[in-house]
Design an enzyme around this catalytic site. Structure first.
Site, PDB file in Angstrom:
ATOM      1  CB  SER A 137      -0.955   0.003   1.198  1.00 46.43           C
ATOM      2  OG  SER A 137      -0.245  -0.006   2.422  1.00 46.43           O
ATOM      3  CB  CYS A 146      -4.738  -7.260   0.318  1.00 42.19           C
ATOM      4  SG  CYS A 146      -3.440  -7.553   1.556  1.00 42.19           S
ATOM      5  CB  ILE A 187      -0.618 -12.247   1.449  1.00 42.68           C
ATOM      6  CG1 ILE A 187      -1.033 -13.608   0.894  1.00 42.68           C
ATOM      7  CG2 ILE A 187       0.890 -12.042   1.318  1.00 42.68           C
ATOM      8  CD1 ILE A 187      -0.784 -13.748  -0.606  1.00 42.68           C
ATOM      9  CG  HIS A 194      -4.648 -11.382  -1.789  1.00 39.34           C
ATOM     10  ND1 HIS A 194      -4.060 -10.457  -2.625  1.00 39.34           N
ATOM     11  CD2 HIS A 194      -4.121 -11.156  -0.560  1.00 39.34           C
ATOM     12  CE1 HIS A 194      -3.224  -9.703  -1.939  1.00 39.34           C
ATOM     13  NE2 HIS A 194      -3.243 -10.105  -0.683  1.00 39.34           N
ATOM     14  CD  GLU A 201      -6.200 -11.086  -5.724  1.00 40.30           C
ATOM     15  OE1 GLU A 201      -5.160 -10.689  -5.166  1.00 40.30           O
ATOM     16  OE2 GLU A 201      -7.330 -10.949  -5.239  1.00 40.30           O
TER      17      GLU A 201
END
Length: 202
Positions: free
Chosen positions: A47, A77, A135, A176, A178
Site C-alpha cells: 500500500s 488487501c 497475505i 485475495h 483473485e
C-alpha cells in the site's frame, strides 16, 4: 469496462477474473485511462508503494474525484487500505484514496511469515463460506454508520475481525480472492458495476 490499477501488485490475476466473468478489463496507469471506466479494482500489493506511485503518476486526485463521483471500486488487501478514511500503522507519508468510512490496521495479521488461509462468510454471496487467503493483510478496526460489514474471520486468534465491507459503490476485502479461483467476490463486484450503470442510464 473495469480497470485494474496497475501501479504495483497482482494486476494480472484480477484481469483474468474479470475476463472470466465476461467483462472487459484493462490495466490503468495514467489519469486519462480513468475517464471511460465503469468500475475499478485496486489490487493487493504494497500500500505504501501504491500510494507513492499514485502521487508520482498524477493519479491521486483524479482517483479521489472518480471515487467521490460514484465510480464503483473494489479494493483487495492493499486496495482495502487505499480505500480507508484512516490507516493505523501506516507510514507518515502514506496517503489513501479514501471513500470508505473505516479505520484499517495495516499488516494487522502480521508480516509475510504470518500469512494464512481461513474461512469467511460473506453477506450477499451465496455458496457457503469463502476460502480466504490473507497475505500481510489488514483488518478493519472500526466502521462508520454508512458502512456495511460483509464478512468476519470465523476461526483462530483473529476470529471476529472484520475483513470485508461495503459502503454504497465501494467494496473492500482484506483477503485475495483473485488467488483462489473462486470468482464469487469478483462476480459480486461486477454486478455492482452493472447495477451502477443501469442506474446512471435510468
Amino acid at each position: 469496462m473495469i480497470g485494474v490499477l496497475a501501479l504495483q501488485g497482482d494486476t494480472r490475476e484480477h484481469l483474468h477474473a474479470v475476463a472470466d466473468l465476461d467483462a472487459i478489463g484493462r490495466p490503468v496507469r495514467r489519469a486519462d485511462e480513468l475517464d471511460d471506466l465503469d468500475g475499478l479494482i485496486i489490487p493487493g500489493g504494497e500500500s505504501t508503494t501504491i500510494s507513492k506511485l499514485a502521487v508520482e503518476f498524477g493519479l491521486l486526485e483524479p482517483l479521489r474525484k472518480r471515487i467521490a463521483g460514484g465510480l464503483p471500486v473494489y479494493g483487495s488487501c492493499a486496495g482495502m487500505i487505499m480505500l480507508a478514511s484512516s490507516i493505523l500503522d501506516g507510514r507518515a507519508d502514506q496517503v489513501p484514496f479514501g471513500g470508505i468510512d473505516m479505520t484499517v490496521r495495516r499488516n494487522a495479521f502480521g508480516r509475510q511469515v504470518d500469512s494464512f488461509e481461513g474461512t469467511v462468510d460473506i453477506s450477499g454471496i451465496d455458496g457457503g463460506a469463502f476460502h480466504a487467503v490473507f497475505i500481510r493483510a489488514p483488518w478493519v478496526e472500526e466502521v462508520g454508520d454508512a458502512v456495511e460489514v460483509l464478512g468476519r474471520v470465523k476461526d483462530g486468534p483473529a476470529a471476529g475481525r472484520i475483513v470485508a465491507v461495503r459502503q454504497e459503490h465501494l467494496l473492500a476485502t482484506s483477503f485475495h480472492p483473485e488467488l483462489t479461483g473462486d470468482l464469487r467476490v469478483h462476480r459480486y463486484f461486477v454486478e455492482m458495476v452493472r447495477e451502477a450503470g443501469q442506474t446512471t442510464e435510468g
